[in-house]
Write a protein that holds these residues in place. Structure first.
Motif, PDB file in Angstrom:
ATOM      1  N   PRO A 186      -6.272  -1.500  -9.696  1.00 19.40           N
ATOM      2  CA  PRO A 186      -5.550  -2.202  -8.592  1.00 19.40           C
ATOM      3  C   PRO A 186      -4.163  -2.099  -9.103  1.00 19.40           C
ATOM      4  CG  PRO A 186      -7.520  -3.626  -9.264  1.00 19.40           C
ATOM      5  CD  PRO A 186      -7.416  -2.416 -10.159  1.00 19.40           C
TER       6      PRO A 186
ATOM      7  N   PRO B 128       0.938  -1.253  -0.012  1.00 18.93           N
ATOM      8  CA  PRO B 128       0.009   0.175   0.056  1.00 18.93           C
ATOM      9  C   PRO B 128       0.995   1.269   0.010  1.00 18.93           C
ATOM     10  CG  PRO B 128      -0.784  -1.789   1.619  1.00 18.93           C
ATOM     11  CD  PRO B 128       0.526  -2.109   1.074  1.00 18.93           C
TER      12      PRO B 128
ATOM     13  N   PHE C  17      -3.225   5.957  -3.464  1.00 17.23           N
ATOM     14  CA  PHE C  17      -4.208   5.092  -2.661  1.00 17.23           C
ATOM     15  C   PHE C  17      -5.485   5.187  -3.271  1.00 17.23           C
ATOM     16  CE2 PHE C  17      -6.673   3.783   0.779  1.00 17.23           C
ATOM     17  CZ  PHE C  17      -6.006   2.744   1.346  1.00 17.23           C
ATOM     18  N   ARG C  18      -6.070   6.120  -3.298  1.00 18.08           N
ATOM     19  CA  ARG C  18      -7.477   6.465  -3.946  1.00 18.08           C
ATOM     20  C   ARG C  18      -7.475   5.689  -5.467  1.00 18.08           C
ATOM     21  NH1 ARG C  18      -7.256  11.431  -1.121  1.00 18.08           N
ATOM     22  NH2 ARG C  18      -6.787  12.683  -3.158  1.00 18.08           N
TER      23      ARG C  18
ATOM     24  N   ASN D 287      -5.719   3.506  -6.619  1.00 14.70           N
ATOM     25  CA  ASN D 287      -5.433   1.996  -6.785  1.00 14.70           C
ATOM     26  C   ASN D 287      -6.862   1.598  -6.125  1.00 14.70           C
ATOM     27  OD1 ASN D 287      -2.964   0.114  -6.678  1.00 14.70           O
ATOM     28  ND2 ASN D 287      -4.019  -0.561  -5.089  1.00 14.70           N
ATOM     29  N   GLN D 288      -7.787   2.014  -5.434  1.00 16.45           N
ATOM     30  CA  GLN D 288      -8.823   1.289  -5.135  1.00 16.45           C
ATOM     31  C   GLN D 288      -9.715   1.035  -6.336  1.00 16.45           C
ATOM     32  OE1 GLN D 288     -10.539   4.152  -2.376  1.00 16.45           O
ATOM     33  NE2 GLN D 288      -9.632   2.846  -0.457  1.00 16.45           N
ATOM     34  N   HIS D 289      -9.645   1.887  -7.550  1.00 18.07           N
ATOM     35  CA  HIS D 289     -10.321   1.717  -8.468  1.00 18.07           C
ATOM     36  C   HIS D 289      -9.478   0.923  -9.839  1.00 18.07           C
ATOM     37  CE1 HIS D 289     -13.281   4.548  -7.014  1.00 18.07           C
ATOM     38  NE2 HIS D 289     -12.459   5.216  -6.736  1.00 18.07           N
TER      39      HIS D 289
ATOM     40  N   THR E 277      -0.679   1.496  -8.091  1.00 14.06           N
ATOM     41  CA  THR E 277       0.403   1.727  -7.301  1.00 14.06           C
ATOM     42  C   THR E 277       1.754   1.024  -8.017  1.00 14.06           C
ATOM     43  OG1 THR E 277      -0.919   1.753  -5.348  1.00 14.06           O
ATOM     44  CG2 THR E 277       1.417   1.208  -4.988  1.00 14.06           C
TER      45      THR E 277
END
Length: 564
Positions: free
Chosen positions: A307, A293, A300-301, A303-305, A310
């Motif tokens: 994957p 992470p 970070f935000r 990478n939530q959408h 990052t």
């Protein structure tokens, strides 16, 4: 009293420093020692400058002996010495491996006395033309320099005496150097030792051969159309054709200096931005894996959408950091020779190399989009990427291809050239990985060596797949150019994404990104970065660190100025 905050970056530096000090104190390693660990450069210089003066058989033995000394000495350095300088010791291994490969190219795979010729300057007086009929000057029998016709130059890097009147009437432009002519010069047998050392040192340090006969293709053409081979007839006649005396115009030199200073300032600021940003991510400190992470909120935000965001961001940042750092290092040569040195002296008085000619500093990088879209992975590595190692790593395959009498345009020769070249590139970076001092063990073989060899495989694989598609699906031949270019781009992106971690992860583990490139950090001085104790304008300060000192060994050859 409250304890001052210490960033994770400074904690990592401190822990690495403590482990390094313990390894030195226990005798596990010794620091890099000056002057003893620089002796391989003298072995190579001796093999180039002195060996050709012996009879052929003895000269060959001397060259091979000097190469052997270079190999043995660097093997000793790599096994016994470690330093936190030179990018955590990574550059110590790279420079050693490259010195071995370059020594082989210069001393083993070639004959210094026969195979190397460079462009040199010769001072001339404009009034001297009248004393020689037909514009021809007789030279001594010891001068084997071949002339270059400067009246046919393609680029206005210099101008001749015939041009001076015209330029003066348009703006009064004055030459920045004394008049000279350019000649091709082989090993200068009967010259003084200063000329010989100048010639030999230029051969050793001029990796791309920008003013040599072996100038690599990606460096472009020399701004002088006659090749050294065309000068053989003139050399045998002991005569030199004389054109009007050229000199570097003041405006041309100022343009080169302005461009050099602009590149220096730009790369400095970009590197400071990259360093200030990367030191806030544990991955670049060598503490976390690639897919861990991120602490950057925006990433970070994202990478939530997405994957892979990052991992992709870290790989791209690593590549941009490498490109920017190398651009900065490569820019130091024109900065010193074309900007700083001319402020104090006439450069032509200390060297016969035409250091103020703009063609001496061709681009290090080519447009990424154009090279990838045209040639795929081969274009990425063969033209866009810097070609500093091109000559050295291509010489072994050239010798093998010629020795096996392979068709130089055939598939076997192509595969030999590509695989050997990338294998040697992998060995160079694996040596850097091996000599680095880091908190986590590096992976020289499974990291950089496998990465670079896989790039050679990828170049051949892409060409093979394209050939198979043309045979099995003939309709692909009629696809629009944009479709073919898009296919090449997709292949390159996917291939580098899946193989890139092999090298990027090893860079991080080796502590390459812990290196402080500049003493002054404008961004950290303005309050950016992780903050905390020891952060500020001066970036080279680290509590408990030591740069240099006297090292006393058991013998005199084990004592010297230590670089920690």
């Amino acid at each position: 009293m409250a304890q001052e905050y210490v960033s994770l970056y400074r904690q990592t530096l401190a822990e690495r420093q403590q482990r390094y000090d313990a390894a030195i104190a226990s005798g596990q390693y010794t620091p890099f020692l000056y002057p003893w660990d620089t002796l391989p450069a003298l072995y190579l210089l001796f093999g180039i400058a002195v060996a050709p003066r012996f009879r052929p058989g003895l000269a060959k033995a001397v060259r091979y002996g000097c190469f052997l000394l270079v190999v043995l000495h660097f093997a000793y350095i790599g096994s016994q010495h470690r330093t936190l300088s030179f990018a955590s010791g990574y550059m110590m291994g790279i420079s050693g491996a490259w010195a071995v490969i370059m020594s082989a190219a210069l001393l083993v795979f070639n004959d210094v006395a026969k195979d190397f010729t460079r462009i040199e300057t010769r001072p001339i007086e404009p009034a001297g033309d009248a004393s020689h009929p037909n514009g021809v000057v007789a030279v001594s029998g010891s001068d084997f320099a071949s002339p270059i016709d400067l009246t046919k130059r393609k680029v206005p890097a210099v101008f001749t005496s015939k041009d001076k009147k015209q330029l003066g009437s348009q703006g009064g432009e004055q030459p920045a150097t004394r008049p000279y002519k350019l000649v091709w010069q082989g090993y200068p047998y009967d010259s003084d030792w200063l000329h010989i050392i100048d010639w030999a040192a230029d051969l050793i340090t001029n990796f791309r051969g920008v003013n040599w006969k072996h100038r690599i293709q990606t460096a472009g053409e020399v701004d002088a159309p006659i090749s050294p081979n065309h000068g053989n007839q003139i050399s045998s006649a002991r005569e030199e054709a004389v054109s009007g005396p050229p000199a570097v115009p003041e405006q041309t030199l100022r343009s080169l200096q302005y461009r050099t200073l602009q590149n220096f300032i730009t790369t400095y600021l970009v590197l400071d931005l990259l360093k200030t940003t990367m030191m806030t991510d544990p991955y670049f400190l060598g503490l976390e894996p690639l897919d861990s992470p991120t602490q950057w909120p925006w990433l970070f935000r994202l990478n939530q959408h997405v994957p892979v965001a990052t991992s992709l961001a870290r790989l791209l940042t690593s590549m941009v950091a490498v490109i920017t750092a190398l651009t900065f290092v490569f820019g130091l040569s024109p900065l010193f020779f074309a900007v700083i040195l001319p402020c104090f002296m006439d450069v032509s008085s200390i060297t016969k190399s035409p250091l103020l000619e703009p063609w001496m500093y061709p681009p290090q990088w080519y447009p990424l989009g154009r090279t990838v879209l045209q040639s795929g992975l081969a274009g990425f590595w063969g033209k866009f990427w810097h070609q500093m190692f091109r000559f050295g790593i291509s010489e072994p395959s050239r010798v093998i291809i010629e020795g096996l009498d392979l068709n130089q345009r055939g598939n076997a020769a192509r595969a030999t050239q590509v695989l050997i070249g990338f294998l040697l590139s992998g060995l160079i970076h694996a040596a850097g990985s091996y000599t680095s001092f880091s908190l986590k063990p590096s992976h020289p073989i499974s990291g950089p060596l496998v990465f670079f060899f896989s790039q050679g495989v990828g170049v051949l694989l892409q060409q093979f797949l394209a050939k198979i598609l043309r045979i099995c699906i003939p309709q692909t031949k009629s696809l629009p150019p944009l479709a073919r270019q898009l296919a090449k781009l997709v292949f390159v992106v996917l291939y580098l994404y899946f193989t890139g971690p092999l090298l990027a992860d090893d860079f991080a583990r080796c502590g390459v990104w812990l290196f402080e490139p500049f003493p002054i950090s404008p961004l950290r001085g303005l309050g950016f970065g992780p903050g905390g104790k020891d952060e500020g304008w001066f970036a080279w300060y680290q509590e408990g660190s030591k740069w240099v000192g006297w090292w006393q060994g058991d013998h005199w050859w084990q004592s010297g100025l230590a670089i920690y």
